[in-house]
Design an enzyme around this catalytic site. Structure first.
Site, PDB file in Angstrom:
ATOM      1  N   TYR A  90       0.790  -1.316   0.014  1.00 13.73           N
ATOM      2  CA  TYR A  90      -0.398   0.229  -0.280  1.00 13.73           C
ATOM      3  C   TYR A  90       1.270   0.820   0.081  1.00 13.73           C
ATOM      4  O   TYR A  90       1.951   1.596  -0.743  1.00 13.73           O
ATOM      5  CB  TYR A  90      -1.027   0.472   0.992  1.00 13.73           C
ATOM      6  CG  TYR A  90      -2.640   0.935   1.218  1.00 13.73           C
ATOM      7  CD1 TYR A  90      -2.961   1.267   0.262  1.00 13.73           C
ATOM      8  CD2 TYR A  90      -2.599   1.267   2.155  1.00 13.73           C
ATOM      9  CE1 TYR A  90      -4.225   1.869   0.650  1.00 13.73           C
ATOM     10  CE2 TYR A  90      -3.384   2.804   2.510  1.00 13.73           C
ATOM     11  CZ  TYR A  90      -4.667   2.898   1.267  1.00 13.73           C
ATOM     12  OH  TYR A  90      -5.557   3.419   1.476  1.00 13.73           O
ATOM     13  N   ARG A 143      -6.121  10.349 -10.616  1.00 17.92           N
ATOM     14  CA  ARG A 143      -5.791  11.297  -9.260  1.00 17.92           C
ATOM     15  C   ARG A 143      -5.257   9.941  -8.102  1.00 17.92           C
ATOM     16  O   ARG A 143      -6.067   9.861  -7.271  1.00 17.92           O
ATOM     17  CB  ARG A 143      -6.140  11.954  -8.887  1.00 17.92           C
ATOM     18  CG  ARG A 143      -6.302  12.809  -8.237  1.00 17.92           C
ATOM     19  CD  ARG A 143      -5.226  12.650  -6.932  1.00 17.92           C
ATOM     20  NE  ARG A 143      -7.210  12.492  -6.103  1.00 17.92           N
ATOM     21  CZ  ARG A 143      -6.666  11.338  -4.493  1.00 17.92           C
ATOM     22  NH1 ARG A 143      -6.257  10.115  -4.707  1.00 17.92           N
ATOM     23  NH2 ARG A 143      -7.566  10.600  -4.069  1.00 17.92           N
ATOM     24  N   LYS A 161      -6.376  -1.312  -2.518  1.00 18.87           N
ATOM     25  CA  LYS A 161      -6.936  -1.967  -2.101  1.00 18.87           C
ATOM     26  C   LYS A 161      -7.900  -2.723  -1.096  1.00 18.87           C
ATOM     27  O   LYS A 161      -7.944  -3.350  -0.418  1.00 18.87           O
ATOM     28  CB  LYS A 161      -7.367  -0.581  -2.097  1.00 18.87           C
ATOM     29  CG  LYS A 161      -7.297   1.025  -2.227  1.00 18.87           C
ATOM     30  CD  LYS A 161      -8.003   1.469  -1.190  1.00 18.87           C
ATOM     31  CE  LYS A 161      -7.364   2.890  -1.780  1.00 18.87           C
ATOM     32  NZ  LYS A 161      -7.246   3.876  -0.416  1.00 18.87           N
ATOM     33  N   GLU A 232     -12.392   5.371  -6.495  1.00 19.69           N
ATOM     34  CA  GLU A 232     -11.100   5.463  -5.683  1.00 19.69           C
ATOM     35  C   GLU A 232     -10.594   6.140  -6.892  1.00 19.69           C
ATOM     36  O   GLU A 232     -10.461   5.833  -8.215  1.00 19.69           O
ATOM     37  CB  GLU A 232     -10.660   3.869  -5.546  1.00 19.69           C
ATOM     38  CG  GLU A 232      -9.286   4.395  -4.781  1.00 19.69           C
ATOM     39  CD  GLU A 232      -9.599   4.495  -3.147  1.00 19.69           C
ATOM     40  OE1 GLU A 232     -10.612   3.873  -2.333  1.00 19.69           O
ATOM     41  OE2 GLU A 232      -8.664   5.557  -2.987  1.00 19.69           O
ATOM     42  N   ASP A 233      -9.924   7.088  -6.664  1.00 18.51           N
ATOM     43  CA  ASP A 233      -9.071   7.978  -7.317  1.00 18.51           C
ATOM     44  C   ASP A 233      -9.260   8.819  -8.140  1.00 18.51           C
ATOM     45  O   ASP A 233      -8.187   8.444  -9.607  1.00 18.51           O
ATOM     46  CB  ASP A 233      -7.462   7.652  -7.039  1.00 18.51           C
ATOM     47  CG  ASP A 233      -6.632   6.934  -5.544  1.00 18.51           C
ATOM     48  OD1 ASP A 233      -6.815   7.494  -4.874  1.00 18.51           O
ATOM     49  OD2 ASP A 233      -5.297   6.436  -5.402  1.00 18.51           O
ATOM     50  N   ASP A 255     -13.725   6.477  -2.052  1.00 18.66           N
ATOM     51  CA  ASP A 255     -13.491   6.520  -0.238  1.00 18.66           C
ATOM     52  C   ASP A 255     -12.768   7.460  -0.039  1.00 18.66           C
ATOM     53  O   ASP A 255     -12.509   7.710   1.087  1.00 18.66           O
ATOM     54  CB  ASP A 255     -12.334   4.982  -1.126  1.00 18.66           C
ATOM     55  CG  ASP A 255     -11.053   4.610   0.254  1.00 18.66           C
ATOM     56  OD1 ASP A 255     -11.686   4.584   1.552  1.00 18.66           O
ATOM     57  OD2 ASP A 255     -10.318   4.831  -0.029  1.00 18.66           O
ATOM     58  N   ASP A 256     -12.090   8.527  -1.278  1.00 22.02           N
ATOM     59  CA  ASP A 256     -11.535   9.229  -0.917  1.00 22.02           C
ATOM     60  C   ASP A 256     -12.797  10.483  -0.030  1.00 22.02           C
ATOM     61  O   ASP A 256     -12.152  11.215   0.490  1.00 22.02           O
ATOM     62  CB  ASP A 256     -10.683  10.288  -2.055  1.00 22.02           C
ATOM     63  CG  ASP A 256      -9.811   9.015  -2.922  1.00 22.02           C
ATOM     64  OD1 ASP A 256      -8.887   8.969  -2.097  1.00 22.02           O
ATOM     65  OD2 ASP A 256      -9.786   8.379  -4.059  1.00 22.02           O
ATOM     66  N   ASN A 403      -0.710  12.103   0.604  1.00 18.16           N
ATOM     67  CA  ASN A 403       0.299  10.407  -0.314  1.00 18.16           C
ATOM     68  C   ASN A 403       0.696  10.343  -1.935  1.00 18.16           C
ATOM     69  O   ASN A 403       0.278  11.488  -2.248  1.00 18.16           O
ATOM     70  CB  ASN A 403      -0.553   9.291   0.151  1.00 18.16           C
ATOM     71  CG  ASN A 403      -1.537   8.561   1.522  1.00 18.16           C
ATOM     72  OD1 ASN A 403      -0.676   9.142   2.344  1.00 18.16           O
ATOM     73  ND2 ASN A 403      -2.680   8.667   1.917  1.00 18.16           N
TER      74      ASN A 403
HETATM   75  N1  LIG Z   1      -4.735   9.922   3.728  1.00 18.78           N
HETATM   76  C1  LIG Z   1      -5.808   9.632   3.366  1.00 18.78           C
HETATM   77  O1  LIG Z   1      -6.675   8.508   3.430  1.00 18.78           O
HETATM   78  C2  LIG Z   1      -5.887   9.926   2.388  1.00 18.78           C
HETATM   79  C3  LIG Z   1      -4.969  10.433   1.667  1.00 18.78           C
HETATM   80  N2  LIG Z   1      -5.488  11.900  -0.087  1.00 18.78           N
HETATM   81  C4  LIG Z   1      -4.209  12.474  -0.008  1.00 18.78           C
HETATM   82  O2  LIG Z   1      -4.664  13.775  -0.660  1.00 18.78           O
HETATM   83  C5  LIG Z   1      -4.342  13.938  -1.460  1.00 18.78           C
HETATM   84  C6  LIG Z   1      -5.078  14.997  -2.090  1.00 18.78           C
HETATM   85  O3  LIG Z   1      -6.632  14.105  -2.991  1.00 18.78           O
HETATM   86  P1  LIG Z   1      -7.183  15.346  -3.920  1.00 18.78           P
HETATM   87  O4  LIG Z   1      -8.381  16.809  -3.063  1.00 18.78           O
HETATM   88  O5  LIG Z   1      -8.716  14.025  -4.322  1.00 18.78           O
HETATM   89  O6  LIG Z   1      -6.590  15.620  -4.947  1.00 18.78           O
HETATM   90  P2  LIG Z   1      -7.098  17.423  -5.705  1.00 18.78           P
HETATM   91  O7  LIG Z   1      -5.796  16.817  -6.181  1.00 18.78           O
HETATM   92  O8  LIG Z   1      -8.061  17.166  -6.662  1.00 18.78           O
HETATM   93  O9  LIG Z   1      -6.890  18.602  -4.844  1.00 18.78           O
HETATM   94  C7  LIG Z   1      -5.434  18.586  -4.306  1.00 18.78           C
HETATM   95  C8  LIG Z   1      -6.047  20.052  -3.570  1.00 18.78           C
HETATM   96  O10 LIG Z   1      -4.939  20.834  -3.429  1.00 18.78           O
HETATM   97  C9  LIG Z   1      -4.824  22.068  -3.422  1.00 18.78           C
HETATM   98  N3  LIG Z   1      -3.377  21.937  -3.943  1.00 18.78           N
HETATM   99  C10 LIG Z   1      -2.421  21.804  -4.468  1.00 18.78           C
HETATM  100  N4  LIG Z   1      -1.645  22.388  -4.512  1.00 18.78           N
HETATM  101  C11 LIG Z   1      -1.112  23.445  -3.495  1.00 18.78           C
HETATM  102  C12 LIG Z   1      -0.683  24.398  -3.127  1.00 18.78           C
HETATM  103  N5  LIG Z   1       0.702  24.102  -2.462  1.00 18.78           N
HETATM  104  N6  LIG Z   1      -0.823  24.841  -1.710  1.00 18.78           N
HETATM  105  C13 LIG Z   1      -1.885  24.708  -1.357  1.00 18.78           C
HETATM  106  N7  LIG Z   1      -3.015  24.337  -2.035  1.00 18.78           N
HETATM  107  C14 LIG Z   1      -2.577  23.397  -3.164  1.00 18.78           C
HETATM  108  C15 LIG Z   1      -5.274  22.065  -5.113  1.00 18.78           C
HETATM  109  O11 LIG Z   1      -5.531  23.348  -5.518  1.00 18.78           O
HETATM  110  P3  LIG Z   1      -5.986  23.957  -6.573  1.00 18.78           P
HETATM  111  O12 LIG Z   1      -6.776  23.284  -6.905  1.00 18.78           O
HETATM  112  O13 LIG Z   1      -6.278  25.258  -7.118  1.00 18.78           O
HETATM  113  O14 LIG Z   1      -4.702  22.782  -7.907  1.00 18.78           O
HETATM  114  C16 LIG Z   1      -6.650  21.451  -4.537  1.00 18.78           C
HETATM  115  O15 LIG Z   1      -7.104  21.846  -4.442  1.00 18.78           O
HETATM  116  C17 LIG Z   1      -3.451  13.246  -2.210  1.00 18.78           C
HETATM  117  O16 LIG Z   1      -2.183  13.334  -2.364  1.00 18.78           O
HETATM  118  C18 LIG Z   1      -4.474  11.588  -1.257  1.00 18.78           C
HETATM  119  O17 LIG Z   1      -3.382  11.446  -1.463  1.00 18.78           O
HETATM  120  C19 LIG Z   1      -6.551  11.225  -0.379  1.00 18.78           C
HETATM  121  C20 LIG Z   1      -7.163  10.576   0.528  1.00 18.78           C
HETATM  122  C21 LIG Z   1      -7.142   9.323   1.130  1.00 18.78           C
HETATM  123  C1  LIG Z   2      -5.706   6.936   0.465  1.00 18.01           C
HETATM  124  C2  LIG Z   2      -5.421   7.448  -0.134  1.00 18.01           C
HETATM  125  O1  LIG Z   2      -7.087   6.766  -0.683  1.00 18.01           O
HETATM  126  C3  LIG Z   2      -5.087   8.243  -1.371  1.00 18.01           C
HETATM  127  O2  LIG Z   2      -4.235   8.476  -1.155  1.00 18.01           O
HETATM  128  O3  LIG Z   2      -5.568   8.638  -2.165  1.00 18.01           O
HETATM  129 MG   LIG Z   3      -7.592   7.180  -2.655  1.00 18.44          MG
END
Ligand SMILES: NC(=O)C1=CN([C@@H]2O[C@H](COP(=O)(O)OP(=O)(O)OC[C@H]3O[C@@H](n4cnc5c(N)ncnc54)[C@H](OP(=O)(O)O)[C@@H]3O)[C@@H](O)[C@H]2O)C=CC1
Ligand SMILES: CC(=O)C(=O)O
Ligand SMILES: [Mg+2]
Length: 548
Positions: A90, A143, A161, A232-233, A255-256, A403
């Protein structure tokens, strides 16, 4: 002569553990070395091999091929050392597995539904390796974690997963199905890669994409009407719209958005107890306005309301920042989901900031108690930001959740140093333990950093809906998962302990979460009536464990 189907069936083989009698009975004499081994011996031999590999990617490749060869052994190996195995199958190693998917390709697993083959969707679904399926995890690879568009390489995520659905949630591996929707890729490196195995084409989007997803959902409904379909993603522009379209039509969740929200809220429950505060009294800042960040803030807002805040009060305590800065109502680049968290510019006009306030402005002008990161922005929680926060609140709660490891907004050891051990920390990917306890005192033993990852939630949700025969995943079911996880936080009873349960206990914790989710499904009228004892028995019956 055909190779022995039994010996080569990953779900039924025992490899060198076939006894002499079984070897004679099934025509395996001469096909195996003389010694008959036990499953325990096979597990120890496999771990020797895992350790002997040069890199974690090699270990990932070894474990993936073991999974394809002998699933009982694969899950016994993982179960023998969950904390060591998890980062190999993972996050973070799976990210590298996705990046190098085409180069590492060995054997098929799951379904590849490619846009050029869209006329044959039903035929492809009927070709699934096993007809009875409890859980599907589907991605379009756009993503992947924080590493962006991986095209067909995204398949590493549903495979990973689902292996955790089995390891932690006890879903029978024969009843899982990873699916990759191949709608092309916009990753220029992949399009130029001579070995790329996906459809070499820019992504299709808009109406064509929506119609393709609809055709797949309709085909899944016909073929597997009771299956749990986990999204997912998916990239943010698709993630929430897809969930909204299908959440009331089938047994499905994202999931996200929802799993991440539940695990974050569970960890916050532990952190708030240690800090001696309520969430509704905190200023909560989220860096990242993607589907994950907004999903978490939605549940945080709901929790504040449950604690007695009005909707307006809750919103006033939630702040979301993206690349441009704070989400404000005068911005014209926000989706409806993001707009729900936008602040009126008058809320910040007295700060004297030119343009949109950034994270630094927020920690300077607010007493930020909770700082969450789902931004993919490595190192965005700088020393200055964390020190400013720690100067104003007793126990800053800091969760860099992006991540894989390389995308984390901060490293726990740094946050710990910058706050003299006052910070309550949880991360998305695994990090080395800290040498201080939750009171900031130097401990005589290592304190693990809680891994606030949706892996605490989705396997338990899968177990719950399968055992309870639920037909929908409601918001209340996800809240029940969050609460049950929060109640299991070791930090509630022992301030020396991490915010989330140890991996060694994760299957028992999953049973507890599954019971809470299943009971909520019954209460919500989306599962047949059953009392807790009946649900507990159903969970026990559903749980698959590896063995010969
Ligand atoms: N811990 C966990 O269980 C999980 C972790 N994640 C992690 O969350 C992250 C985001 O996922 P997701 O929401 O789908 O991704 P997105 O790429 O859709 O979202 C990222 C967001 O962060 C913003 N962003 C990017 N760079 C910066 C920066 N330098 N300063 C401020 N804001 C910034 C983007 O802004 P803009 O839109 O303006 O570019 C966007 O709003 C991933 O790394 C994923 O691995 C996700 C799910 C579960
Ligand atoms: C953990 C997870 O689902 C992610 O980073 O997208
Ligand atoms: Mg995910």
């Amino acid at each position: 002569m055909e190779p022995s189907p039994l010996l080569n069936d990953p779900l039924r083989t025992k490899g060198t553990a076939f006894t002499e009698a079984q070897r004679r009975e099934h025509g395996l004499l001469g096909l195996l070395p003389h010694s008959v081994t036990t499953l325990d011996e096979q597990v120890r031999r496999s771990w020797n091999e895992v350790r002997r590999q040069a890199t974690d990617l090699d270990r990932y490749v070894y474990l993936r091929s073991l999974q394809d060869r002998n699933e009982n052994l694969f899950y016994s190996v993982l179960a023998a050392d969950v904390p060591t195995a998890l980062p190999l199958v993972y996050t973070p190693t799976v990210a590298e597995g996705c990046r190098r998917f085409s180069e590492l390709w060995r054997r098929p697993r799951g379904l590849y539904l490619s846009w050029p083959d869209r006329e044959h969707l039903r035929e492809m679904l009927r070709n699934r390796p096993h007809s009875d399926v409890d859980v599907i995890v589907v991605t379009d690879g756009q993503r992947i974690l924080g590493i962006g568009d991986q095209g067909v390489g995204g398949m590493g995520i549903p495979v990973g997963k689902l292996s955790l659905y089995t390891l932690i949630g006890g879903i029978d591996p024969a009843r899982t199905l990873p699916i990759l929707l191949d709608v092309g890729t916009d990753n220029a490196d992949l399009l130029d890669d001579e070995f790329y195995l996906g459809w070499r084409h820019r992504r299709i989007d808009d109406e064509a994409y929506v119609a393709f997803v609809e055709d797949i959902v309709a085909a899944v409904e016909d073929e597997m009407p009771d299956v749990l379909l986990q999204w997912e993603d998916f990239a943010t522009p698709h993630a929430a719209p897809i969930l909204e379209r299908y959440r009331d039509r089938l047994l499905t969740f994202n999931d996200d958005i929802q799993g991440t929200a539940a695990v974050a809220l569970g960890a916050l429950q532990g952190a708030a107890a240690v800090a001696g505060t309520r969430l509704r009294d905190q200023q909560v800042v989220m860096l990242g306005a993607g589907s994950a960040g907004i999903g978490v803030m939605d549940m945080v807002r709901q929790e504040m309301i449950d604690e007695g805040a009005s909707d307006d009060e809750a919103r006033a305590h939630c702040w979301v920042v993206d690349v441009r800065g704070l989400l404000t109502t005068d911005r014209d680049d926000l989706s409806d989901d993001q707009r729900a968290f936008a602040h009126d510019p008058s809320d910040v006009s007295g700060w004297g900031v030119d343009g949109l306030p950034g994270l630094g402005d927020l920690v300077e002008h607010l007493d930020v108690g909770v700082l969450l990161g789902l931004s993919t922005a490595q190192g965005a929680f700088t020393e200055e930001i964390i020190r400013t926060m720690a100067a104003k609140v007793d126990r800053p709660i800091v969760f860099p959740l992006s991540n894989p490891t390389s995308n984390a907004e901060a490293r726990p050891a740094d946050v710990d140093d910058w706050t003299d051990g006052k910070a309550l920390i949880a991360t998305g990917s695994p990090f080395p333990p800290l040498s201080r306890d939750q009171k900031g005192e130097h401990a005589d033993r290592d304190i693990p950093v809680a891994q606030c990852n949706n892996v605490y939630i989705f396997p338990a949700v899968g177990l719950a809906v399968t055992a309870a025969r639920a037909t929908r995943v409601t918001d209340a079911m996800m809240r029940a998962a969050a609460r049950a996880l929060g109640d299991a936080s070791p930090a509630l009873a022992d301030s020396h302990a991490p915010l989330l349960p140890a991996w060694a206990d994760v299957r028992d914790v999953a049973d507890g979460i599954a019971l809470a989710v299943a009971a909520q499904a019954v209460a919500d009228g989306v599962a047949p009536k059953a009392d807790d004892d009946e649900l507990r028995a159903a969970i026990r019956r559903t749980r698959w464990s590896p063995g010969y």
